[in-house]
Scaffold this active site. Sequence first.
Site, short mmCIF file in Angstrom:
data_model
loop_
_atom_site.label_atom_id
_atom_site.label_comp_id
_atom_site.label_asym_id
_atom_site.label_seq_id
_atom_site.Cartn_x
_atom_site.Cartn_y
_atom_site.Cartn_z
N ASP A 11 0.85 -1.18 0.00
CA ASP A 11 0.00 0.00 0.00
C ASP A 11 0.89 1.24 0.00
O ASP A 11 1.61 1.49 0.97
CB ASP A 11 -0.89 -0.05 1.25
CG ASP A 11 -1.81 1.14 1.39
OD1 ASP A 11 -1.66 2.14 0.66
OD2 ASP A 11 -2.69 1.07 2.27
N ASP A 35 -5.45 6.19 -6.91
CA ASP A 35 -5.99 7.53 -6.71
C ASP A 35 -7.03 7.54 -5.59
O ASP A 35 -6.96 8.35 -4.66
CB ASP A 35 -6.61 8.02 -8.03
CG ASP A 35 -6.91 9.50 -8.06
OD1 ASP A 35 -6.43 10.24 -7.19
OD2 ASP A 35 -7.63 9.93 -8.99
N SER A 122 -0.57 4.54 -14.96
CA SER A 122 -1.32 4.25 -16.20
C SER A 122 -1.64 2.78 -16.43
O SER A 122 -2.23 2.44 -17.45
CB SER A 122 -0.62 4.82 -17.45
OG SER A 122 -0.74 6.22 -17.50
N GLY A 124 -3.55 0.70 -14.55
CA GLY A 124 -4.84 0.24 -14.05
C GLY A 124 -5.93 0.55 -15.07
O GLY A 124 -5.95 0.02 -16.18
N TYR A 126 -6.31 2.96 -16.93
CA TYR A 126 -5.82 3.58 -18.17
C TYR A 126 -5.28 2.55 -19.17
O TYR A 126 -4.96 2.89 -20.29
CB TYR A 126 -4.78 4.64 -17.87
CG TYR A 126 -5.36 5.95 -17.36
CD1 TYR A 126 -6.67 6.05 -16.90
CD2 TYR A 126 -4.60 7.09 -17.34
CE1 TYR A 126 -7.20 7.24 -16.45
CE2 TYR A 126 -5.12 8.31 -16.87
CZ TYR A 126 -6.42 8.37 -16.44
OH TYR A 126 -6.94 9.56 -15.99
#
EC number: 3.1.1.106
Length: 174
Positions: A11, A35, A122, A124, A126
């Site tokens: 994490d 995010d 980018s 995930g 994206y």
Amino acid sequence: MSERMSVIQGDITRVEVDVIVNAANSSLMGGGGVDGAIHRAAGPAILEACKVIVRQQGECAPGHAVITEAGNIPVKAVIHAVGPVWQGGEKHEAQLLEQTYRNCLDLAAANGYRTIAFPAISTGAYGYPKDEAAKIAIDTVYRYIGLRPLPEQVIFVCFDDENTQIYQQLLAQL
């Protein structure tokens, strides 16, 4: 230089570094994946800081990054980086992803931060192919830190087994 880079699985909001990178969307208003996790962990202060930035400069374009306070996350700051959406590789995605990592490193260095943690930007929602994104991330960081004293330590924080293995294999080749 490779001793200045490492990979862990876990994490990103719990990594002990000066600054963490958020794989943000253009609105900077939070979302899913990394995010959402960062916004949840940070609390409302980070969203308010992002709103101020958007009011001042508008949305954050792919390849760009901005820095805010960290709210409840025990780091000095959060860099919000907007990576490219994968569109098959013909829309300058590789250059935009490289620019994203460089801009994050520039912000960290400009603020005197010694340690930084990156997610797999980018990869995930994206849709960027994980192996290609990891190669760009490691190559960009390796070139950057080879020329500069800061940041002193870069940690790639992977959420899943697949990304962790990809990063470990690439770092082992340096």
